[in-house]
Design an enzyme around this catalytic site. Structure first.
Site, mmCIF file in Angstrom:
data_model
loop_
_atom_site.group_PDB
_atom_site.id
_atom_site.type_symbol
_atom_site.label_atom_id
_atom_site.label_comp_id
_atom_site.label_asym_id
_atom_site.label_seq_id
_atom_site.Cartn_x
_atom_site.Cartn_y
_atom_site.Cartn_z
ATOM 1 N N PHE A 1 0.867 -1.182 0.000
ATOM 2 C CA PHE A 1 0.000 0.000 0.000
ATOM 3 C C PHE A 1 0.901 1.229 0.000
ATOM 4 C CE2 PHE A 1 -2.738 3.133 2.185
ATOM 5 C CZ PHE A 1 -3.975 2.916 1.591
ATOM 6 N N SER B 1 2.079 12.692 7.005
ATOM 7 C CA SER B 1 0.806 12.919 7.677
ATOM 8 C C SER B 1 -0.180 13.698 6.816
ATOM 9 C CB SER B 1 1.045 13.677 8.995
ATOM 10 O OG SER B 1 1.754 12.861 9.914
ATOM 11 N N ILE C 1 7.274 1.856 2.693
ATOM 12 C CA ILE C 1 6.332 0.890 2.143
ATOM 13 C C ILE C 1 6.588 -0.496 2.735
ATOM 14 C CG2 ILE C 1 5.342 -0.092 0.066
ATOM 15 C CD1 ILE C 1 5.037 3.000 0.459
ATOM 16 N N ARG D 1 11.927 -14.653 39.181
ATOM 17 C CA ARG D 1 13.113 -13.921 39.596
ATOM 18 C C ARG D 1 13.067 -13.627 41.096
ATOM 19 N NH1 ARG D 1 18.468 -12.777 38.913
ATOM 20 N NH2 ARG D 1 18.923 -10.552 39.193
ATOM 21 N N HIS E 1 12.119 -6.568 34.197
ATOM 22 C CA HIS E 1 13.215 -7.509 33.928
ATOM 23 C C HIS E 1 14.570 -6.976 34.378
ATOM 24 C CE1 HIS E 1 10.316 -9.702 31.471
ATOM 25 N NE2 HIS E 1 11.222 -10.633 31.226
ATOM 26 N N GLY F 1 18.164 -5.426 34.359
ATOM 27 C CA GLY F 1 19.240 -5.473 33.374
ATOM 28 C C GLY F 1 18.997 -6.492 32.279
ATOM 29 N N GLU G 1 0.256 4.373 9.910
ATOM 30 C CA GLU G 1 -1.188 4.508 9.662
ATOM 31 C C GLU G 1 -1.792 5.653 10.464
ATOM 32 O OE1 GLU G 1 -3.746 1.233 8.972
ATOM 33 O OE2 GLU G 1 -2.110 -0.109 8.417
ATOM 34 N N THR H 1 -0.091 9.043 12.928
ATOM 35 C CA THR H 1 0.532 9.217 14.234
ATOM 36 C C THR H 1 -0.517 9.451 15.316
ATOM 37 O OG1 THR H 1 0.713 11.619 13.992
ATOM 38 C CG2 THR H 1 2.548 10.280 13.142
#
Length: 392
Positions: free
Chosen positions: A120, A129, A162, A272, A351, A353, A376, A378
């Site tokens: 597209f 934009s 694209i 953890r 998580h 580091g 599509e 902003t």
């Protein structure tokens, strides 16, 4: 808001495919910057490459909510895969909605089978934009027939950003039929192997690295008149109508990506240990997870609502009770994409580091999430759409 039995069955099937077929190859595809074609073949086997194509041409003919559900589950596997399919669906939707019957019969059945892949081409280097500023032209050539149509058009110009640019076999291109008239934007179908069409080098992107993104240059590309999909000047309105549905798809992808990050964060927080206990026992982590889950659920419900409004075509404007389908789609995309960015960021933080390394997928999720706030339309463009309807 609940899914029907059929929609739930589709969700389960696509989720299983995402977990078993997409997840295992996602990291390598991102690292090599190559789209996993075996996954695409799997999508075709599930009839998903014909997701938005009418049954008359062999397609799935999915309703809007089913389309959203499929996008969410594919993004749960890998955003690059979901993005590639959604752009393919933009192309098939344009052909199904606007092409002559002979063109639909020639192209759609093969695209349902997965090849050629669709692209597209709306954005340009100086027109992102605001597509009305595009400079690509389609000059009519040859004798004019009885109803005023030329024999062919010659397309010149450049398109940028694209998706499926390299791997596509057909491109939906937007161009002006009058060089001086910004209101003459028209939509065309261009075979990828057309003389004069060249593909630029792949973009070196922050995320979404398994999805090929290129420029396309049109240098005297001649196509027959029947490959003009809309009347002169109707192309931009057609693009916006197709993109409204596409924005619901991006919102759903954002939800799927955020859900994947949330699931990884929950699993890591439970495993953890620090200070002789799982980090999930710390209030600060528990509150992060609670907020993440709430935000994902909220974004999903907003996306499903937009899909159902678009399917029903309800509402002509904003009111205290709701919004038009276009505004609802913009709300869903704005909220869901920002949710994806926030939730993936928090997943990396949980998580510690390790989240900053490629040892865990949240690093890739975080890099991928940013693009959902850009392509599509902003987030700022979505806010303009929403505010315009509210104030008018």
């Amino acid at each position: 808001m609940e899914l029907s039995a059929t929609q739930e069955a589709v969700r389960e099937t696509v989720c299983e495919f995402a977990v078993e077929e997409i997840r295992p190859v996602a990291a390598d595809a991102d690292d090599s910057e190559e789209f996993p074609e075996e996954v695409w073949d799997g999508l075709a086997d599930l009839d998903l490459t014909g997701l938005t194509v009418p049954e008359a041409y062999g397609g799935f003919d999915a309703d809007r909510l089913t389309y959203a559900v499929v996008n969410e589950q594919l993004a749960y596997g890998a955003l690059a895969v979901a993005t590639a399919l959604s752009v393919h669906c933009l192309a098939t939707s344009c052909i199904a909605a606007f092409a002559d019957e002979s063109v639909r019969e020639a192209w759609l059945p093969e695209m349902v089978d997965g090849r050629p892949v669709g692209a597209f081409a709306l954005s340009e280097p100086q027109a992102g934009s605001n597509p009305a500023e595009m400079s690509t032209t389609a000059t009519p050539v040859g004798d004019v027939d009885d109803i005023g149509d030329p024999e062919a058009y010659v397309i010149d110009g450049e398109k940028q950003w694209i998706t499926n640019g390299e791997r596509s076999g057909v491109v939906i291109v937007f161009a002006k039929t009058d060089h001086e008239d910004p209101n003459s934007i028209t939509q065309f179908l261009v075979p990828k192997d057309a003389d004069g069409l060249s593909v630029g080098d792949p973009e070196d992107k922050l995320g979404l690295r398994a999805s090929d993104t290129t420029s396309l240059t049109f240098d005297g590309v001649e196509i027959p008149a029947e490959y003009r999909l809309t009347e002169p000047g109707r192309g931009l309105a057609a693009a916006l109508s197709i993109l409204t549905g596409g924005r619901v798809g991006i919102a759903a992808q954002s939800v799927g990506l955020a859900q994947a990050a949330l699931d990884e964060a929950v699993a890591y927080a439970g495993d953890r240990e620090q200070f002789d206990q799982p980090v999930a026992e710390f209030q600060s982590i528990r509150h992060k997870l609670a907020r993440m889950w709430t935000d994902v659920r909220s974004a999903r419900l907003l996306t499903w609502d937009a899909a159902e409004r678009l399917e029903a075509g309800e509402g002509n404007g904003a009111s205290q009770h709701g919004a038009s389908p276009r505004a609802a789609a913009s709300m869903a995309k704005a909220v869901a994409s920002e949710t994806a960015l926030d939730v993936t960021n928090e997943a990396v933080q949980i998580h510690g580091g390790y989240g900053y390394t490629t040892d865990f997928p949240v690093e890739r999720f975080y890099r991928d999430a940013k693009v959902t706030t850009i392509y599509e339309g902003t987030t700022q463009i979505q806010h303009d759409v929403i505010a315009r309807e509210l104030l008018e």
